[in-house]
Design an enzyme around this catalytic site. Structure first.
Site, PDB file in Angstrom:
ATOM      1  N   CYS A  97       0.867  -1.171   0.000  1.00 45.93           N
ATOM      2  CA  CYS A  97       0.000   0.000   0.000  1.00 45.93           C
ATOM      3  C   CYS A  97       0.909   1.229   0.000  1.00 45.93           C
ATOM      4  O   CYS A  97       1.837   1.312   0.805  1.00 45.93           O
ATOM      5  CB  CYS A  97      -0.877  -0.007   1.242  1.00 45.93           C
ATOM      6  SG  CYS A  97      -1.775   1.537   1.485  1.00 45.93           S
ATOM      7  N   CYS A 100       0.452   3.396   3.590  1.00 43.49           N
ATOM      8  CA  CYS A 100       0.896   2.971   4.934  1.00 43.49           C
ATOM      9  C   CYS A 100       1.951   1.869   4.876  1.00 43.49           C
ATOM     10  O   CYS A 100       2.328   1.334   5.914  1.00 43.49           O
ATOM     11  CB  CYS A 100      -0.298   2.524   5.771  1.00 43.49           C
ATOM     12  SG  CYS A 100      -0.961   0.936   5.257  1.00 43.49           S
ATOM     13  N   CYS A 120      -1.193 -10.705  -6.955  1.00 42.39           N
ATOM     14  CA  CYS A 120      -1.547 -11.836  -6.105  1.00 42.39           C
ATOM     15  C   CYS A 120      -1.558 -11.322  -4.664  1.00 42.39           C
ATOM     16  O   CYS A 120      -0.501 -11.044  -4.093  1.00 42.39           O
ATOM     17  CB  CYS A 120      -0.508 -12.940  -6.300  1.00 42.39           C
ATOM     18  SG  CYS A 120      -0.861 -14.436  -5.392  1.00 42.39           S
TER      19      CYS A 120
HETATM   20 ZN   LIG Z   1      -2.640   1.152   3.602  1.00 43.95          ZN
END
Ligand SMILES: [Zn+2]
Length: 132
Positions: A97, A100, A120
């Site tokens: 991500c 974060c 995946c």
């Molecule tokens: Zn995140």
């Protein structure tokens, strides 16, 4: 530029289940076929379980024949960050991500068209927001 979210290890532990913590903060992998989103086709948007950022749409999800949820593209190229992962004696592309740094899964170049990509992803790193 997306604003980064940083929390202490203790704060993540409070927010996440043990499995979610292991996958997202320790780059773990959930056992094959165990993820709650592996085999579903529900319409909605998959968000980061840690920070809520939009990551994948259900329309980009496909049955890859592997044991984990697979997507051929992210919501936005900026929503994920790609890193080189040389753990376990392999060179792979890790997907995180971008907001974060949660570990999401890995990217492989054997997906369907139009992108040819296979994201995946561990179910434990996702939170599906269903829509009608
Ligand atoms: Zn995140």
């Amino acid at each position: 530029m997306t604003e980064k979210i940083e929390k202490t290890e203790a704060a993540w532990r409070v927010q996440l289940t043990e499995q979610q913590y292991h996958v997202t903060r320790e780059a773990g992998t959930e056992a094959p076929f165990t993820g709650q989103y592996d085999d579903i086709k529900t319409t909605g948007i998959y968000r980061c379980v840690c920070c809520g950022q939009d990551l994948f749409r259900s329309k980009a999800k496909y049955d890859s024949g592997t044991a984990w949820p697979s997507f051929w593209e992210p919501v936005d190229q900026r929503s994920t960050a790609l890193m080189t992962d040389q753990s376990q004696g392999m060179v792979r592309t890790e997907v995180r991500c971008s907001r974060c740094d949660a570990h999401l899964g890995h990217l492989f170049e054997d997906g369907p068209q139009p992108t040819g990509m296979r994201y995946c992803i561990n179910s434990a790193s996702l939170d599906l927001d269903t829509e009608e």
